[in-house]
Design a protein around this motif. Sequence first.
Motif, PDB file in Angstrom:
ATOM      1  N   LEU A  59      32.542   3.457  -5.100  1.00 21.71           N
ATOM      2  CA  LEU A  59      31.396   2.548  -5.054  1.00 21.71           C
ATOM      3  C   LEU A  59      30.828   2.455  -3.638  1.00 21.71           C
ATOM      4  CD1 LEU A  59      32.634  -0.392  -7.336  1.00 21.71           C
ATOM      5  CD2 LEU A  59      30.935   1.357  -7.885  1.00 21.71           C
ATOM      6  N   LYS A  60      31.707   2.380  -2.649  1.00 19.52           N
ATOM      7  CA  LYS A  60      31.249   2.307  -1.263  1.00 19.52           C
ATOM      8  C   LYS A  60      30.547   3.595  -0.857  1.00 19.52           C
ATOM      9  CE  LYS A  60      32.655   0.666   3.258  1.00 19.52           C
ATOM     10  NZ  LYS A  60      33.735  -0.007   4.023  1.00 19.52           N
ATOM     11  N   ALA A  61      31.042   4.736  -1.335  1.00 22.04           N
ATOM     12  CA  ALA A  61      30.386   6.010  -1.037  1.00 22.04           C
ATOM     13  C   ALA A  61      28.991   6.056  -1.634  1.00 22.04           C
ATOM     14  CB  ALA A  61      31.233   7.169  -1.572  1.00 22.04           C
ATOM     15  N   HIS A  62      28.839   5.590  -2.877  1.00 18.49           N
ATOM     16  CA  HIS A  62      27.513   5.512  -3.496  1.00 18.49           C
ATOM     17  C   HIS A  62      26.570   4.658  -2.652  1.00 18.49           C
ATOM     18  CE1 HIS A  62      29.313   6.251  -7.793  1.00 18.49           C
ATOM     19  NE2 HIS A  62      29.387   7.322  -6.993  1.00 18.49           N
ATOM     20  N   SER A  63      27.073   3.527  -2.194  1.00 18.32           N
ATOM     21  CA  SER A  63      26.241   2.599  -1.422  1.00 18.32           C
ATOM     22  C   SER A  63      25.787   3.221  -0.110  1.00 18.32           C
ATOM     23  CB  SER A  63      27.032   1.313  -1.151  1.00 18.32           C
ATOM     24  OG  SER A  63      26.266   0.395  -0.393  1.00 18.32           O
ATOM     25  N   GLN A  64      26.694   3.863   0.595  1.00 15.15           N
ATOM     26  CA  GLN A  64      26.341   4.441   1.892  1.00 15.15           C
ATOM     27  C   GLN A  64      25.373   5.613   1.744  1.00 15.15           C
ATOM     28  OE1 GLN A  64      30.255   5.232   3.485  1.00 15.15           O
ATOM     29  NE2 GLN A  64      30.349   3.239   4.505  1.00 15.15           N
ATOM     30  N   VAL A  65      25.548   6.426   0.705  1.00 11.68           N
ATOM     31  CA  VAL A  65      24.610   7.519   0.457  1.00 11.68           C
ATOM     32  C   VAL A  65      23.220   6.955   0.169  1.00 11.68           C
ATOM     33  CG1 VAL A  65      24.009   9.361  -1.158  1.00 11.68           C
ATOM     34  CG2 VAL A  65      26.354   9.173  -0.305  1.00 11.68           C
ATOM     35  N   ALA A  66      23.160   5.893  -0.652  1.00  5.82           N
ATOM     36  CA  ALA A  66      21.870   5.259  -0.958  1.00  5.82           C
ATOM     37  C   ALA A  66      21.233   4.687   0.300  1.00  5.82           C
ATOM     38  CB  ALA A  66      22.063   4.161  -2.003  1.00  5.82           C
ATOM     39  N   GLY A  67      22.042   4.125   1.202  1.00  7.34           N
ATOM     40  CA  GLY A  67      21.513   3.578   2.447  1.00  7.34           C
ATOM     41  C   GLY A  67      20.891   4.652   3.322  1.00  7.34           C
ATOM     42  N   TRP A  68      21.576   5.781   3.465  1.00 10.79           N
ATOM     43  CA  TRP A  68      21.021   6.868   4.284  1.00 10.79           C
ATOM     44  C   TRP A  68      19.782   7.477   3.644  1.00 10.79           C
ATOM     45  CZ3 TRP A  68      21.794   7.080   9.104  1.00 10.79           C
ATOM     46  CH2 TRP A  68      23.017   6.753   9.664  1.00 10.79           C
ATOM     47  N   ILE A  69      19.762   7.575   2.317  1.00 12.68           N
ATOM     48  CA  ILE A  69      18.565   8.084   1.637  1.00 12.68           C
ATOM     49  C   ILE A  69      17.385   7.147   1.878  1.00 12.68           C
ATOM     50  CG2 ILE A  69      17.534   8.493  -0.639  1.00 12.68           C
ATOM     51  CD1 ILE A  69      20.235   9.559  -1.561  1.00 12.68           C
ATOM     52  N   LEU A  70      17.626   5.845   1.828  1.00 11.73           N
ATOM     53  CA  LEU A  70      16.558   4.874   2.075  1.00 11.73           C
ATOM     54  C   LEU A  70      16.015   5.004   3.492  1.00 11.73           C
ATOM     55  CD1 LEU A  70      14.930   2.435   1.084  1.00 11.73           C
ATOM     56  CD2 LEU A  70      16.783   0.964   1.881  1.00 11.73           C
TER      57      LEU A  70
END
Length: 296
Positions: free
Chosen positions: A175-186
């Motif tokens: 879940l944390k990996a999903h969140s961090q990937v989404a943050g960098w994409i944003l």
Amino acid sequence: MDKFRHVLDLFVKYHTVLGYSFLSLLTAGGERLFSSVVFQCPCLAAWNLPYSLVFLLVPALILFLLGCLLSTRAKMLMTGCCAPSHGDEDCEAGLGLCVRMAVCCNITLAATVAPITWIAVALLGGGFYECAASGSGWVSRLLCPKQDPTCQEQLPQVPCQQAKPQQIQELLKELKAHSQVAGWILIALLVIMVLIFTSIIKCRSPVNFFHLKFWKLYCKKEQELLMDETKKHATELAEENVKSFFDGSQPLEYRIPNAKEWEKISLQYTFDPKSQYYSVLHKYVNRKEDDDNIDM
């Protein structure tokens, strides 16, 4: 002293970039403090998702509205925009639809710096997303197809380190990996959007690079002098009126621009290389002088 002056010159030159950088750092620090002190995931299937979305999106919305509210360009664009029309001449001096849309996009883009920073830092931290995703049925079906049958029931407990067995608790890393990937994409999307918008503005500029520098410098100095003169005349008028009130005397006559004149110099302005007017004030005083010469 020379070093201090050099630092001051750099600050004045790059005040916009430094201002946005400071705003981003302040927002990031506020988000980290807010998420560590205030945010507490309820770890309930019914509450994890709405609770996290409120903490993630409502502060971002507030920051966006504050950015629009505090924008000087937004105030200039909105002030008097719903007042009755004062004639074709004012409409001619105003902005066209495309230019108004460009100004609105510029204001919106500037106002999104703080909320995007908030959301990006929150996603990189992972806390809000972990809580929200653990309460989402779609995410639970995605993460638990081959897990223990109780996985979907235990998943909301993952952010609180209470999920059993340990295999389910380890889903927190995913879940944390999903969140961090989404943050960098944003963050990447924001940078690309700023790059595209800036490139369009530069390519559509009616003047070349050095002429644009001169135009911006003129507008900056004009605004500074206008504010100084406005403050000076307002102070003199206020002092004269207060003095006349206490002395019981007639106030001296002061030349104050009328409402029509204030309105004319308050319009947004787009540069036309053919006219060589660098602002609406520049255009107004020159046209006024030409009209006076014609009348004579």
